[in-house]
Scaffold this active site. Structure first.
Site, PDB file in Angstrom:
ATOM      1  N   GLN A 127       0.978  -1.055   0.007  1.00 32.12           N
ATOM      2  CA  GLN A 127      -0.047  -0.026  -0.035  1.00 32.12           C
ATOM      3  C   GLN A 127       0.979   1.146   0.001  1.00 32.12           C
ATOM      4  O   GLN A 127       1.529   1.803   0.825  1.00 32.12           O
ATOM      5  CB  GLN A 127      -0.973   0.046   1.332  1.00 32.12           C
ATOM      6  CG  GLN A 127      -1.749   1.098   1.363  1.00 32.12           C
ATOM      7  CD  GLN A 127      -2.614   1.163   2.757  1.00 32.12           C
ATOM      8  OE1 GLN A 127      -2.415   0.303   3.713  1.00 32.12           O
ATOM      9  NE2 GLN A 127      -3.750   1.883   2.716  1.00 32.12           N
ATOM     10  N   GLY A 128       0.829   2.012  -1.006  1.00 30.27           N
ATOM     11  CA  GLY A 128       1.967   2.971  -1.021  1.00 30.27           C
ATOM     12  C   GLY A 128       0.793   4.499  -0.842  1.00 30.27           C
ATOM     13  O   GLY A 128       0.610   5.140  -1.863  1.00 30.27           O
ATOM     14  N   SER A 162       4.697  -1.255   4.031  1.00 32.76           N
ATOM     15  CA  SER A 162       4.639  -2.702   4.768  1.00 32.76           C
ATOM     16  C   SER A 162       4.826  -3.584   3.429  1.00 32.76           C
ATOM     17  O   SER A 162       4.144  -3.506   2.768  1.00 32.76           O
ATOM     18  CB  SER A 162       3.317  -3.000   5.571  1.00 32.76           C
ATOM     19  OG  SER A 162       3.409  -2.327   6.530  1.00 32.76           O
ATOM     20  N   GLU A 245      -9.703  -1.282   5.340  1.00 31.73           N
ATOM     21  CA  GLU A 245      -8.844  -1.883   6.305  1.00 31.73           C
ATOM     22  C   GLU A 245      -9.403  -2.057   7.706  1.00 31.73           C
ATOM     23  O   GLU A 245      -8.722  -2.567   8.513  1.00 31.73           O
ATOM     24  CB  GLU A 245      -7.912  -0.535   6.295  1.00 31.73           C
ATOM     25  CG  GLU A 245      -6.772  -0.860   7.108  1.00 31.73           C
ATOM     26  CD  GLU A 245      -5.403   0.191   6.898  1.00 31.73           C
ATOM     27  OE1 GLU A 245      -5.861   1.309   6.221  1.00 31.73           O
ATOM     28  OE2 GLU A 245      -4.417   0.087   7.207  1.00 31.73           O
ATOM     29  N   SER A 368      -3.876   7.344  13.545  1.00 31.26           N
ATOM     30  CA  SER A 368      -3.088   7.517  14.831  1.00 31.26           C
ATOM     31  C   SER A 368      -4.231   7.549  16.017  1.00 31.26           C
ATOM     32  O   SER A 368      -5.351   8.012  15.635  1.00 31.26           O
ATOM     33  CB  SER A 368      -2.363   8.379  15.042  1.00 31.26           C
ATOM     34  OG  SER A 368      -2.802   9.696  15.005  1.00 31.26           O
ATOM     35  N   ASN A 369      -3.922   7.285  17.191  1.00 33.93           N
ATOM     36  CA  ASN A 369      -5.021   7.489  18.218  1.00 33.93           C
ATOM     37  C   ASN A 369      -5.389   9.002  18.282  1.00 33.93           C
ATOM     38  O   ASN A 369      -6.619   9.031  18.577  1.00 33.93           O
ATOM     39  CB  ASN A 369      -4.350   6.876  19.445  1.00 33.93           C
ATOM     40  CG  ASN A 369      -4.788   5.465  19.834  1.00 33.93           C
ATOM     41  OD1 ASN A 369      -4.667   4.494  19.114  1.00 33.93           O
ATOM     42  ND2 ASN A 369      -4.404   5.184  21.209  1.00 33.93           N
TER      43      ASN A 369
END
Ligand SMILES: Cc1cc2nc3c(=O)[nH]c(=O)nc-3n(C[C@H](O)[C@H](O)[C@H](O)COP(=O)(O)OP(=O)(O)OC[C@H]3O[C@@H](n4cnc5c(N)ncnc54)[C@H](O)[C@@H]3O)c2cc1C
Length: 392
Positions: A127-128, A162, A245, A368-369
Site C-alpha cells: 500500500q503506497g 509494509s 482496512e 493514529s490514536n
C-alpha cells in the site's frame, strides 16, 4: 440438526488437519505483524496450497473467485484457521484491501486482470499511501504521475510501505493534476514493483527487523489503464480502501490477540503468579476487552459500507490499538525479569517481547490514536472542528 456453520466448521477443520503438516505445521502461527520476517517462503507456498483448497478470499463473491461466505461463516473459518495453527497469511493487503477496492471501484478488465492473482496467492500487494509529509494528513501527497506515450510515469517517495520488499504490485496514491492541492487531482495507480524505476530501502524497527520500507519512484512505469476510478478522483478510491482496512481483517487480528492473551495467562500460571490480585485483575480486564472488541468489530461489519470510515470505525480502531498496546505491557510485567533479556545467542526476541515492541505501532498505523480522538470529538461529540489548513 447441524447448522450450515457447523458443517463449514467441520469442513475447514478437516481440511486444515490434512494440510497444516510438515513445514506448514512447523511455521505455525509465527509471522505476521512484528514477525513478518519469519517463514516468508513457507508462507508464500502456503498461500498457494490454501488457494488450491479454495480457502483464500473466502468472503469474496463467487463471481470473483471467492467462496461467498457470510460474515458468520467467515468468522467460523477464521476461528478454525487460528485453532489449526495454520501459517500467518502473507497477502492480507491484497485480499482485504486491494481486492475489495477493485470490486467496488475497478473496471471489469481490472478485476479480470488482478483479482485471480490474489485468489491464487501468486501476486502480493503493498500500500503506497504515506509519504514523509503525508501520513495522518494524506491529502498532502506529493508523489506525481504523468501520462507519457500511453504510460504513467510515477516520481516521488513513499514511506512505511509494509512488505514492499515482498510485493509484486503497489497501489499508489499520487498527484496526476499538476498544481492541484489537497484531495483534488489525486489518482489511484496500480504499479508493478519489479522495475528499474523503483528502489526499496528497508527501515529497521524497534524489533530489530524490517517489515516496512521507504520506496523511491523515479519515473517508474505503469500502463495507462492501471488507474482505479477516474484520473484525478483517486481520493474517493483511497478512502474506500481505508474503510476496508477496518473490515473483516480486524477480526482475524483479534483472533491473534486471543492467542497472545492465552500465552500470557499460561506464563502467569507457570510462574505461579495467578494468585496476585492486581495481576488477576489485569488478566480479567484484558479478557473482557477482547470480548468488547469482538462486539465492536461485528457491529461495525454488520453496517459496513464502502466510503469514508465512520466514527464507529474510529471507536473500534482506538479501542483495539490501545488494548493491544496495554496487552504488551501486561506481557512484559507477567514475564518479569525474563521479559527484559533475549533468549539464546545470537540475541532473539520471543514472540511476546516482539509483540510488546510492535504494539507501539498499532496506535499509529491505520489512523493514529490522536486522529481517532479528533474524529470522535468532532463527529460524535460535536466539539468544534480543529483548524484546517487552507490551501493558498
Ligand atoms: C507498522 C506500520 C505499518 C505501516 N504500513 C503502511 C503501509 O503499508 N502503507 C502506507 O502507506 N503507510 C503505512 N504506515 C504509515 C501510517 O499510515 C502512518 O504512520 C500514519 O498515517 C501516521 O502518519 P505519520 O507517521 O506521517 O505521522 P504524522 O501524521 O506526522 O503524525 C505525527 C504525530 O502527530 C499526531 N497528529 C498528526 N495529525 C494530528 C492531528 N490533526 N491532530 C492531533 N494529532 C495529530 C499523530 O497522532 C502522531 O502522534 C505504516 C505505519 C506503521 C507504524
Amino acid at each position: 440438526m447441524a447448522s450450515a456453520d457447523d458443517a463449514l466448521r467441520a469442513e475447514v477443520r478437516g481440511w486444515m488437519a490434512a494440510h497444516v503438516v510438515g513445514e506448514f505445521a512447523e511455521a505455525g502461527a509465527e509471522g505476521g505483524p512484528g514477525s513478518e520476517h519469519l517463514h516468508v517462503d513457507v508462507r508464500r507456498r502456503w498461500e498457494r496450497v490454501l488457494a488450491g483448497g479454495g480457502w483464500t478470499c473466502v468472503g469474496w463473491p463467487k463471481a470473483h473467485g471467492g467462496r461467498g461466505l457470510s460474515l458468520s461463516q467467515q468468522l467460523v473459518f477464521l476461528e478454525e484457521y487460528v485453532r489449526a495453527g495454520a501459517p500467518t497469511r502473507v497477502n492480507v493487503i491484497g485480499e482485504t484491501l486491494l481486492g475489495p477496492t477493485l470490486m467496488a471501484f475497478g473496471t471489469p478488465e481490472q478485476q479480470a486482470r488482478f483479482l485471480p492473482g490474489i485468489v491464487a496467492g501468486e501476486e502480493l500487494w503493498c500500500q503506497g499511501y504515506s509519504e514523509p509529509d503525508a501520513g495522518s494528513d494524506l491529502a498532502n501527497v506529493k508523489t506525481t504521475a504523468t501520462l507519457v506515450d500511453g504510460e504513467w510515469r510515477v516520481t516521488g517517495q513513499k514511506v512505511w510501505t509494509s512488505l514492499a520488499h515482498e510485493a509484486d504490485w503497489c497501489f499508489v496514491v499520487c498527484r496526476t493534476e499538476p498544481g492541484s492541492v489537497r484531495h483534488r487531482g489525486l489518482s489511484y495507480l496500480l504499479v508493478p514493483m519489479g522495475q528499474p524505476g523503483i528502489e526499496i530501502r528497508p527501515i529497521v524497527q524497534l524489533t530489530g527487523t524490517s517489515e516496512f520500507n521507504e520506496v523511491f519512484f523515479d519515473a517508474a512505469r505503469t500502463a495507462e489503464e492501471h488507474v482505479v476510478g477516474a484520473p484525478g478522483e483517486g481520493w474517493k478510491v483511497a478512502m474506500g480502501t481505508l474503510a476496508f482496512e477496518r473490515g473483516i481483517s480486524t477480526l482475524s487480528v483479534q483472533l491473534g490477540f486471543e492467542r497472545e492473551l492465552a500465552e500470557i495467562i499460561d506464563c502467569a500460571r507457570a510462574g505461579g503468579r495467578v494468585d496476585e490480585p492486581v495481576l488477576r485483575d489485569r488478566l480479567a480486564r484484558a479478557w473482557v476487552g477482547l470480548r468488547i472488541m469482538r462486539v465492536l468489530a461485528l457491529r461495525g461489519l454488520a453496517g459496513h459500507e464502502v466510503g469514508t470510515p465512520g466514527p464507529e470505525a474510529s471507536v473500534t480502531k482506538l479501542y483495539w490499538a490501545s488494548w493491544h498496546r496495554d496487552l504488551g505491557n501486561l506481557a512484559i510485567d507477567v514475564l518479569g525479569a525474563r521479559g527484559l533479556v533475549g533468549e539464546g545467542f545470537p540475541y532473539e526476541l520471543s514472540a511476546l517481547q516482539r509483540s510488546f515492541l510492535f504494539a507501539r505501532s498499532d496506535t499509529i498505523y491505520g489512523g493514529s490514536n490522536e486522529v481517532q480522538h479528533n474524529v470522535i470529538g468532532e463527529r460524535v461529540l460535536g466539539l468544534p472542528a480543529e483548524p484546517k489548513v487552507v490551501p493558498t
